[in-house]
Structures are given as structure tokens and as C-alpha cells.
Write an enzyme that holds these catalytic residues in place. Structure first.
Site, short mmCIF file in Angstrom:
data_model
loop_
_atom_site.label_atom_id
_atom_site.label_comp_id
_atom_site.label_asym_id
_atom_site.label_seq_id
_atom_site.Cartn_x
_atom_site.Cartn_y
_atom_site.Cartn_z
N ASP A 91 38.59 49.00 14.92
CA ASP A 91 37.97 47.86 15.80
C ASP A 91 39.02 46.80 15.94
O ASP A 91 39.19 46.06 15.15
CB ASP A 91 36.58 47.36 14.91
CG ASP A 91 36.00 46.17 15.47
OD1 ASP A 91 36.55 45.85 16.73
OD2 ASP A 91 35.09 45.55 14.70
N ASP B 87 41.58 51.97 2.18
CA ASP B 87 42.80 52.47 2.84
C ASP B 87 43.97 52.64 2.11
O ASP B 87 44.84 53.46 2.51
CB ASP B 87 43.05 50.96 3.71
CG ASP B 87 41.85 50.83 4.75
OD1 ASP B 87 41.88 51.39 6.10
OD2 ASP B 87 40.80 50.14 4.32
N ASP C 267 45.51 45.66 4.51
CA ASP C 267 45.60 47.01 3.93
C ASP C 267 45.80 47.93 5.14
O ASP C 267 46.16 49.06 4.87
CB ASP C 267 44.43 47.17 3.21
CG ASP C 267 44.08 46.25 2.18
OD1 ASP C 267 44.62 45.36 1.88
OD2 ASP C 267 43.45 46.95 1.19
N HIS D 258 40.67 42.76 4.99
CA HIS D 258 41.52 43.62 4.57
C HIS D 258 42.31 44.11 5.49
O HIS D 258 43.17 45.39 5.30
CB HIS D 258 40.84 45.03 3.74
CG HIS D 258 39.94 45.75 4.69
ND1 HIS D 258 38.89 45.19 5.39
CD2 HIS D 258 40.01 46.98 5.05
CE1 HIS D 258 38.26 46.15 6.14
NE2 HIS D 258 39.12 47.25 5.76
N GLY E 12 36.88 50.69 2.50
CA GLY E 12 38.03 50.04 2.79
C GLY E 12 38.51 48.69 2.41
O GLY E 12 39.43 48.62 1.70
N HIS F 61 36.03 51.82 11.29
CA HIS F 61 35.55 50.48 10.92
C HIS F 61 33.91 50.31 11.40
O HIS F 61 33.69 51.13 12.17
CB HIS F 61 36.29 49.49 11.88
CG HIS F 61 37.52 49.06 11.15
ND1 HIS F 61 38.73 48.62 11.89
CD2 HIS F 61 37.98 49.04 9.94
CE1 HIS F 61 40.00 48.63 10.94
NE2 HIS F 61 39.32 48.67 9.69
N ARG G 150 51.26 51.64 8.38
CA ARG G 150 52.88 51.72 8.53
C ARG G 150 53.24 53.14 7.59
O ARG G 150 54.08 53.71 8.09
CB ARG G 150 53.24 50.54 7.54
CG ARG G 150 54.75 50.38 7.21
CD ARG G 150 55.06 49.19 6.49
NE ARG G 150 56.30 49.25 6.19
CZ ARG G 150 56.72 50.12 4.96
NH1 ARG G 150 55.84 50.61 4.43
NH2 ARG G 150 57.93 50.18 4.95
O1 LIG Z 1 37.41 49.23 6.38
C1 LIG Z 1 37.62 50.38 6.41
C2 LIG Z 1 39.05 50.74 6.90
O2 LIG Z 1 39.77 49.75 7.13
C3 LIG Z 1 36.76 51.55 6.47
O3 LIG Z 1 35.97 51.48 5.10
P1 LIG Z 1 34.51 52.01 4.99
O4 LIG Z 1 34.34 53.53 5.58
O5 LIG Z 1 34.22 52.09 3.67
O6 LIG Z 1 33.63 51.15 5.84
#
Ligand SMILES: O=C(CO)COP(=O)(O)O
Length: 126
Positions: A85, A65, A95, A92, A60, A12, A101
Site C-alpha cells: 500500500d 517482514d 522493516d 514499520h 508485519g 498491507h 532491500r
Molecule cells: O504489515 C505487513 C507487511 O509490512 C503485513 O503484515 P500482516 O500480514 O500481519 O498484516
């Protein structure tokens, strides 16, 4: 994805500096792997360790994800390192939860923070 074991790397936004440092510090171990990563994370990993074999998927929030979850379900991802984080709300979030899971459903090694990742990575067979 043909041949070799595959490691998924995700971080994150607040953890991307940690992931870049992790990639730099562990580039020799990571170089044994095919790596898939969400889009922005993959870019940061390649900036930190340009010789790694990294396939960048969607970012992500745009489905990355879920792409990695799908690869876990088809047996194409063997382990997951995901620097999460826990202090920031995410659009998301569902996701992220779905990905974790599936990692549990398919019982792949999964590290969700740096302390676990540095212990896990040297134990994995690439
Ligand atoms: O959001 C993410 C995982 O949930 C990471 O995505 P990015 O690596 O594109 O920032």
C-alpha cells in the site's frame, strides 16, 4: 524449512482483499509451493484457499517482514509477492524497506503489485 521451493506472500491492510482474490484465483499454481506469509496475510490467504501449505509468521508490524527477510538471507525463501500500500504511512516502514532491500541483495524474484504478480507467478519454478 525442509524441501521444496518457498514463496513469501505479504499484503498491507488496504491490499488484503486483493491478496485474497489473488490466492483464490491462483490456488492451483500456489499449491505447488511452500508458502510463508506474515500473520494476518497468511490468515486471509488460508481463508481464501484453505488447501494451500501456508506457514504464518509474525504480523508485519510485530516483526513478520523481518522474519521473511531473514529467510531470504538464508536462502529459504525463493520468491516474494508483496502487495504494497503506497498511500498509507506505516509504523514499520523501515522493516518493509529492509525486506525489499534483502530481496534485491539476494536477487530473488519480487512482485510488489498485482499486475506484476500475475505475470510472475506462472513463470516461476516451484
Ligand atoms: O504489515 C505487513 C507487511 O509490512 C503485513 O503484515 P500482516 O500480514 O500481519 O498484516
Amino acid at each position: 524449512m525442509a524441501g521444496g521451493k518457498c514463496l513469501a506472500l505479504i499484503a498491507h491492510d488496504q491490499k488484503k482483499d486483493d491478496m485474497a482474490a489473488f490466492a483464490r484465483a491462483n490456488k492451483d499454481l500456489l499449491s505447488r509451493w511452500k508458502i510463508v506469509a506474515t500473520g494476518t496475510t497468511g490468515g486471509r490467504v488460508l481463508d481464501a484457499a484453505p488447501d494451500l501449505n501456508v506457514v504464518r509468521l509474525k504480523s508485519g508490524p510485530l516483526g513478520g517482514d523481518q522474519q521473511i527477510g531473514a529467510l531470504i538471507s538464508t536462502g529459504e525463501v525463493d520468491a516474494l509477492i508483496f502487495f504494497v500500500d503506497p498511500l498509507t504511512p506505516m509504523p514499520h516502514d523501515v522493516d518493509v524497506k529492509a525486506l525489499m532491500r534483502l530481496a534485491i541483495v539476494y536477487d530473488i524474484p519480487m512482485a510488489l503489485n498485482h499486475a506484476t504478480a500475475i505475470k510472475l507467478l506462472p513463470t516461476l519454478e516451484a
